[in-house]
Motif scaffolding. Structure first.
Motif, PDB file in Angstrom:
ATOM      1  N   ASP A  25      40.429  47.455  39.739  1.00 17.39           N
ATOM      2  CA  ASP A  25      41.570  48.382  39.717  1.00 17.39           C
ATOM      3  C   ASP A  25      42.427  48.303  40.975  1.00 17.39           C
ATOM      4  OD1 ASP A  25      40.852  49.361  37.238  1.00 17.39           O
ATOM      5  OD2 ASP A  25      39.586  50.951  38.067  1.00 17.39           O
ATOM      6  N   TYR A  26      42.024  47.490  41.950  1.00 19.73           N
ATOM      7  CA  TYR A  26      42.793  47.400  43.202  1.00 19.73           C
ATOM      8  C   TYR A  26      44.265  47.103  42.947  1.00 19.73           C
ATOM      9  CZ  TYR A  26      38.415  47.014  45.953  1.00 19.73           C
ATOM     10  OH  TYR A  26      37.213  47.235  46.543  1.00 19.73           O
ATOM     11  N   LYS A  27      44.487  46.150  42.029  1.00 16.89           N
ATOM     12  CA  LYS A  27      45.840  45.618  41.866  1.00 16.89           C
ATOM     13  C   LYS A  27      46.855  46.667  41.437  1.00 16.89           C
ATOM     14  CE  LYS A  27      44.785  43.800  37.216  1.00 16.89           C
ATOM     15  NZ  LYS A  27      43.362  44.219  37.198  1.00 16.89           N
ATOM     16  N   GLN A  28      46.407  47.692  40.694  1.00 16.12           N
ATOM     17  CA  GLN A  28      47.382  48.677  40.215  1.00 16.12           C
ATOM     18  C   GLN A  28      47.849  49.617  41.323  1.00 16.12           C
ATOM     19  OE1 GLN A  28      45.874  51.736  37.443  1.00 16.12           O
ATOM     20  NE2 GLN A  28      43.844  50.849  37.762  1.00 16.12           N
ATOM     21  N   GLU A 158      42.983  36.583  44.661  1.00 20.37           N
ATOM     22  CA  GLU A 158      41.885  37.385  45.212  1.00 20.37           C
ATOM     23  C   GLU A 158      41.466  38.478  44.239  1.00 20.37           C
ATOM     24  OE1 GLU A 158      40.117  37.046  48.272  1.00 20.37           O
ATOM     25  OE2 GLU A 158      41.075  35.096  48.041  1.00 20.37           O
ATOM     26  N   PHE A 159      42.449  39.116  43.615  1.00 18.03           N
ATOM     27  CA  PHE A 159      42.130  40.153  42.638  1.00 18.03           C
ATOM     28  C   PHE A 159      41.460  39.546  41.404  1.00 18.03           C
ATOM     29  CE2 PHE A 159      45.755  42.654  44.655  1.00 18.03           C
ATOM     30  CZ  PHE A 159      44.886  43.470  45.364  1.00 18.03           C
ATOM     31  N   ALA A 160      41.868  38.336  41.040  1.00 20.06           N
ATOM     32  CA  ALA A 160      41.229  37.649  39.922  1.00 20.06           C
ATOM     33  C   ALA A 160      39.756  37.374  40.246  1.00 20.06           C
ATOM     34  CB  ALA A 160      41.959  36.346  39.614  1.00 20.06           C
ATOM     35  N   ASP A 161      39.497  36.957  41.473  1.00 22.82           N
ATOM     36  CA  ASP A 161      38.115  36.701  41.892  1.00 22.82           C
ATOM     37  C   ASP A 161      37.268  37.961  41.799  1.00 22.82           C
ATOM     38  OD1 ASP A 161      38.720  34.073  42.442  1.00 22.82           O
ATOM     39  OD2 ASP A 161      39.001  34.378  44.590  1.00 22.82           O
ATOM     40  N   ASP A 162      37.873  39.113  42.045  1.00 21.72           N
ATOM     41  CA  ASP A 162      37.142  40.384  42.048  1.00 21.72           C
ATOM     42  C   ASP A 162      37.078  41.051  40.674  1.00 21.72           C
ATOM     43  OD1 ASP A 162      36.329  40.454  44.625  1.00 21.72           O
ATOM     44  OD2 ASP A 162      37.769  41.929  45.341  1.00 21.72           O
ATOM     45  N   SER A 163      37.789  40.486  39.696  1.00 16.37           N
ATOM     46  CA  SER A 163      37.947  41.181  38.415  1.00 16.37           C
ATOM     47  C   SER A 163      36.984  40.729  37.329  1.00 16.37           C
ATOM     48  CB  SER A 163      39.387  41.024  37.902  1.00 16.37           C
ATOM     49  OG  SER A 163      40.287  41.641  38.784  1.00 16.37           O
ATOM     50  N   GLY A 164      36.100  39.778  37.617  1.00 18.86           N
ATOM     51  CA  GLY A 164      35.148  39.321  36.615  1.00 18.86           C
ATOM     52  C   GLY A 164      35.826  38.691  35.423  1.00 18.86           C
ATOM     53  N   HIS A 165      35.279  38.952  34.228  1.00 23.10           N
ATOM     54  CA  HIS A 165      35.758  38.275  33.017  1.00 23.10           C
ATOM     55  C   HIS A 165      37.165  38.687  32.618  1.00 23.10           C
ATOM     56  CE1 HIS A 165      34.345  42.132  31.418  1.00 23.10           C
ATOM     57  NE2 HIS A 165      35.135  41.913  30.390  1.00 23.10           N
TER      58      HIS A 165
END
Length: 487
Positions: A25-28, A158-165
């Motif tokens: 949820d960081y990205k939002q 970076e957010f993709a790396d933290d977002s799992g599937h």
């Protein structure tokens, strides 16, 4: 700041949220706040410049023609920074007022993050975020568009790396994006479309590709549709952060409500690039069976898999003269039996230009093997009635859970595509009639031997599945014959 320092500074804001909300949820929160800061800092920079030109005339410096975006009174970053209680409300109000002041360009761009939920984000947490971003000016003099755009792309990864599937919903491997863009070769003045645009990487890369070639990229017309609100907002911010302003990215469901129409029909485009959501089950199959835009020209896909609904949408969206498209798909779309009739009709149109089998782990946070399906409305004379198959399974750099293409891999694949001729063990040009003899299968290993077949005859998943399908048919036939004999 250097590029590395900028990236560390921007990512530092995300570390403030660790332990308070989920990493996915960081990205939002981070992207809208960063964009808010950029708008205000650039506004101040433009105001100072206009003030100097106007001999200190404050009213002159505030004229809208001097500013990319308007920042209304009370909605500036500094106003929020001065707030000590109910900081979330101050952030939300400022963002909404900026959207209202710039309705044609910024409406809805800050998304719908829950800034006022103190259980998720306390005043202290938000104050720390504000103070972190306040350390540096994000104006054009300190951070040019190119530098900020690159940093924005870094954050998306970076957010993709933290977002799992869920990462694949908004992020496509940028090395694959580069290959797709090179194959499509967008030209100045052309229209480019992504029906499932995620964070806008495919569209953006087309503009940057032209810029890197020294061509006029500002005349490129970029169009995208994305179903997720925050992701579509991230895509729009991505364009602005890179200094690109001529684009149209719309939030909405491409299959249910396509956004781009012309004379009550689907608008057509010169170039289409896409990484569609694969095998989605939550879609309106019944409506598609009677589609008012005629997108079911090959048939209606099964209810559990909308892949060929997207492919047919793309077919109807290609320019009749020089339309071309490239889609990143899992291999199943190339050979699945329940879509065979639709696939055969697609092949019969002679729009299939090339199929490229790529290695594993190129889908973000997924081990599935991927393939590029390339089609054109008007093939070159040498390609008519033919399809090029490229087996690029080995052209990949493996790194634990994520892989990527090196420049040497991209160059080798691209050269094979442009040469469009047989290369032993790597590429094969096949007549359409021979493809039909193989029941309309576009599985690359049917035509180019897979280097992954080991000495112990271990097969790939796709080959094993294909063999299993064939053996199941034989078993069914033999059982029918047995029952007839018993009767």
């Amino acid at each position: 700041m250097t590029q590395q320092q900028l990236e560390k500074y921007l990512w530092g804001a995300a570390t403030q949220l660790r332990g308070t909300i989920d990493a996915g949820d960081y990205k939002q929160y981070i992207f809208p706040l960063m964009f808010f800061k950029r708008i205000c800092d650039v506004y101040d920079e433009e105001f100072e410049k206009a003030l100097e030109e106007g001999d200190g005339d404050l009213e002159y410096a505030a004229f809208s023609e001097h500013h990319h975006f308007l920042v209304p009174e009370g909605a500036h970053w500094n106003n929020v920074r001065e707030t000590t209680t109910n900081v979330g409300i101050a952030i939300q109000d400022a963002m909404r007022n900026i959207e209202k002041a710039n309705p044609e360009t910024l409406y809805g761009i800050f998304g719908d993050a829950s800034w006022t939920n103190k259980n998720r984000l306390s005043d202290e947490t938000l104050t720390n975020l504000i103070e972190h971003y306040s350390q540096h000016k994000l104006n054009l003099e300190n951070v040019p568009d190119d530098q900020l755009g690159n940093a924005y792309e870094y954050l998306i990864k970076e957010f993709a790396d933290d977002s799992g599937h869920t990462a694949a919903e908004f992020y496509t491997n940028r090395t694959v994006v580069k290959l797709m863009t090179m194959i499509m070769d967008p030209q100045p003045g052309e229209s480019v479309y992504d029906p499932t645009c995620g964070s806008g990487g495919l569209l953006l890369n087309c503009a940057l590709h032209l810029r890197d070639e020294g061509k006029e990229y500002r005349t490129l017309k970029l169009y995208g549709q994305e179903i997720n609100l925050i992701t579509s907002a991230i895509a729009r911010m991505n364009m602005f952060m890179h200094g690109i302003e001529e684009f149209s990215i719309v939030r909405g469901d491409t299959l249910a409500n396509p956004a781009f129409l012309q004379n009550d029909e689907l608008k057509t485009f010169n170039v289409i690039l896409a990484n569609p959501p694969y095998s989605i089950k939550a879609w309106d199959q019944k409506a598609f069976a009677n589609d008012r835009f005629g997108r079911n020209l090959w048939g209606t896909p099964p209810p559990s898999c909308a892949d060929y609904a997207f492919e047919q949408h793309i077919e109807k969206s290609m320019d009749a003269v020089n339309g071309r498209c490239v889609q990143l798909w899992p291999h199943g779309i190339l050979f699945r039996d329940n879509e065979k009739k639709m696939r055969k009709k697609m092949i019969e149109t002679d729009t299939v230009d090339c199929v490229i089998a790529l290695g594993k782990n190129l889908f973000y946070n997924s081990s599935m093997e991927s393939a590029l399906l390339i089609r054109r409305t008007n093939k070159e004379k040498r390609k008519v009635g033919k399809v090029l198959f490229i087996n690029a399974f080995e052209e990949v750099k493996d790194e634990k859970t994520i892989s990527y293409l090196l420049d040497k891999h991209i160059d080798k694949i691209f050269k094979a595509y442009t040469d469009y001729q047989d290369i032993d063990g790597f590429a094969k040009v096949v007549d359409i009639e021979n493809i039909m003899k193989k029941d309309g299968s576009l599985l690359v290993t049917n035509y180019v031997k897979s280097s992954r077949i080991l000495d112990n005859n271990t097969l790939s998943v796709e080959e094993a599945y294909s063999n299993w399908n064939q053996s199941s048919k034989k078993l069914n036939n033999s059982m029918k014959n047995l029952f007839k004999t018993l009767d």
